[in-house]
Design a protein around this motif. Structure first.
Motif, mmCIF file in Angstrom:
data_model
loop_
_atom_site.group_PDB
_atom_site.id
_atom_site.type_symbol
_atom_site.label_atom_id
_atom_site.label_comp_id
_atom_site.label_asym_id
_atom_site.label_seq_id
_atom_site.Cartn_x
_atom_site.Cartn_y
_atom_site.Cartn_z
ATOM 1 N N TYR A 33 0.822 -1.199 0.000
ATOM 2 C CA TYR A 33 0.000 0.000 0.000
ATOM 3 C C TYR A 33 0.861 1.256 0.000
ATOM 4 C CZ TYR A 33 0.687 1.212 4.990
ATOM 5 O OH TYR A 33 1.225 1.586 6.188
ATOM 6 N N THR A 86 8.939 11.301 3.443
ATOM 7 C CA THR A 86 9.085 12.536 4.234
ATOM 8 C C THR A 86 10.518 12.653 4.735
ATOM 9 O OG1 THR A 86 6.869 11.974 4.988
ATOM 10 C CG2 THR A 86 7.910 13.877 6.036
ATOM 11 N N THR A 123 4.170 11.079 6.099
ATOM 12 C CA THR A 123 3.315 11.797 5.169
ATOM 13 C C THR A 123 2.260 12.621 5.906
ATOM 14 O OG1 THR A 123 3.691 10.119 3.519
ATOM 15 C CG2 THR A 123 1.638 11.350 3.308
ATOM 16 N N GLU A 137 12.883 2.672 13.744
ATOM 17 C CA GLU A 137 11.905 3.684 13.318
ATOM 18 C C GLU A 137 10.737 3.617 14.293
ATOM 19 O OE1 GLU A 137 9.915 2.872 9.601
ATOM 20 O OE2 GLU A 137 9.920 0.718 9.926
HETATM 21 N N1 PDD Z 1 3.037 5.541 7.519
HETATM 22 N N2 PDD Z 1 7.695 3.952 8.806
HETATM 23 C C1 PDD Z 1 6.509 3.323 8.870
HETATM 24 C C2 PDD Z 1 6.447 1.994 9.532
HETATM 25 C C3 PDD Z 1 5.367 3.927 8.318
HETATM 26 O O1 PDD Z 1 4.176 3.283 8.347
HETATM 27 C C4 PDD Z 1 5.471 5.209 7.712
HETATM 28 C C5 PDD Z 1 4.306 5.908 7.083
HETATM 29 C C6 PDD Z 1 6.738 5.825 7.676
HETATM 30 C C7 PDD Z 1 6.947 7.167 7.027
HETATM 31 O O2 PDD Z 1 6.868 7.076 5.619
HETATM 32 P P1 PDD Z 1 6.419 8.303 4.721
HETATM 33 O O3 PDD Z 1 7.230 9.475 5.124
HETATM 34 O O4 PDD Z 1 6.701 7.854 3.345
HETATM 35 O O5 PDD Z 1 4.940 8.533 4.993
HETATM 36 C C8 PDD Z 1 7.824 5.157 8.221
HETATM 37 C C9 PDD Z 1 1.888 6.060 6.830
HETATM 38 C C10 PDD Z 1 1.674 7.507 7.044
HETATM 39 C C11 PDD Z 1 0.671 5.210 7.106
HETATM 40 O O6 PDD Z 1 0.839 4.004 7.057
HETATM 41 O O7 PDD Z 1 -0.423 5.723 7.349
#
Ligand code: PDD
Length: 291
Positions: free
Chosen positions: A31, A207, A243, A179
């Protein structure tokens, strides 16, 4: 509200997913979440490239070309009149009956796309006030680089944080910080930024990538390298990024105040640089309408 099921826009309560869908049965799918400001996608290509990369890592074929997918997602956004909001899209491996762990040969199985979009304002109060976090052992699998719809490890960690009155769970494997349950984590020490390297132990957040780039360009030293729980506990500043969270300060860790308990100057500067990047990509005024 209309949602996408494959290439069809349908009313949400009329959308159907087959119970034999492998996404439903096994969590077998990938996703993405893409944010919009001012009706414009932010870092669209980066998210879609990551979607295709996640799919390739599990030998799943996205059923549409990148051009067709963009056309579909744009129609979803237009139909729901999204200005500042999120598009969530999932691609499951599709329907297989009888249920079998073994992934069948591609034919006749086709990946199934579902997507929804909603208006979600920026959480400006929280960007400044920050939130609390707890630390937890990272018990997830070793392919966290794949944005998989199987999120049990993540949701259980997030829920523990929620039960502790915290916004996020910062995860570590032994001594090393990886993370968070649904975001990346960075620390500031002596004015320099530290965040885990992009390997199989973290999702390489879009991000985070934008932040690292704009921060380096502004002269902030960025280390994509290991740092420990002790480094986290003694950091001058901590922030998480995603995000939806953009750059959110962590002002309390396991009940202990971080720094002076307020958003730190480097975090504030980085968020300002990030906002400039939103405006650069989504147009002047993107943040004004995003309230
Ligand atoms: N989550 N690490 C994990 C485990 C995440 O689920 C997310 C993002 C990130 C940050 O990724 P990005 O900057 O590309 O959003 C890191 C999203 C927001 C979600 O699952 O709703």
């Amino acid at each position: 509200m209309k949602v996408l099921v494959n290439d069809q826009l349908v009313e949400r309560d009329e959308a159907k997913v087959d119970i034999e869908d492998r996404g439903y049965q096994f969590g077998d799918g990938v996703y993405e979440v893409v944010r919009l400001y001012n009706g414009q996608f932010f870092t669209y290509e980066e998210h879609i490239d990551r979607l295709y990369a996640s799919a390739a890592k599990i030998e799943l074929t996205i059923p549409y070309s990148k051009d067709k997918l963009r056309e579909l997602l744009e129609s979803l956004v237009k139909e729901n009149n999204i200005q500042t909001g999120n598009v969530y899209l999932q691609v499951s491996r599709g329907i297989q009956m009888p249920r079998n762990h073994v992934i069948p040969d591609a034919f006749p199985l086709e990946g199934i796309l579902t997507a929804s979009a909603s208006n979600v304002p920026r959480n400006e109060g929280q960007f400044v006030a920050g939130g609390k976090a707890i630390t937890l052992e990272d018990v997830r699998w070793l392919r966290c680089d794949i944005k998989s719809i199987s999120l049990l490890g993540n949701i259980l960690a997030k829920n523990k944080a929620h039960q502790a009155g915290a916004l996020e769970a910062i995860l570590h494997r032994g001594d090393l910080v990886t993370e968070c349950s649904a975001s990346n984590v960075s620390i500031i020490k002596n004015g320099e930024l530290w965040t885990h390297g992009a390997d199989n132990l973290i999702l390489n957040g879009i991000t985070r990538q934008v932040i690292n780039q704009v921060a380096s360009e502004a002269g902030i030293t960025v280390h994509e390298a290991d740092f420990t729980v002790q480094d986290l506990e003694t950091a001058d500043e901590i922030f998480i990024s995603s995000t939806t969270l953009e750059v959110t300060p962590i002002i309390n860790l396991n009940g202990q105040t971080v720094g002076d308990g307020k958003r730190g100057p480097v975090t504030a500067r980085i968020h300002e640089l990030f906002e400039k990047e939103i405006e650069r990509r989504c147009g002047e005024g993107a943040l004004i309408t995003a309230k």
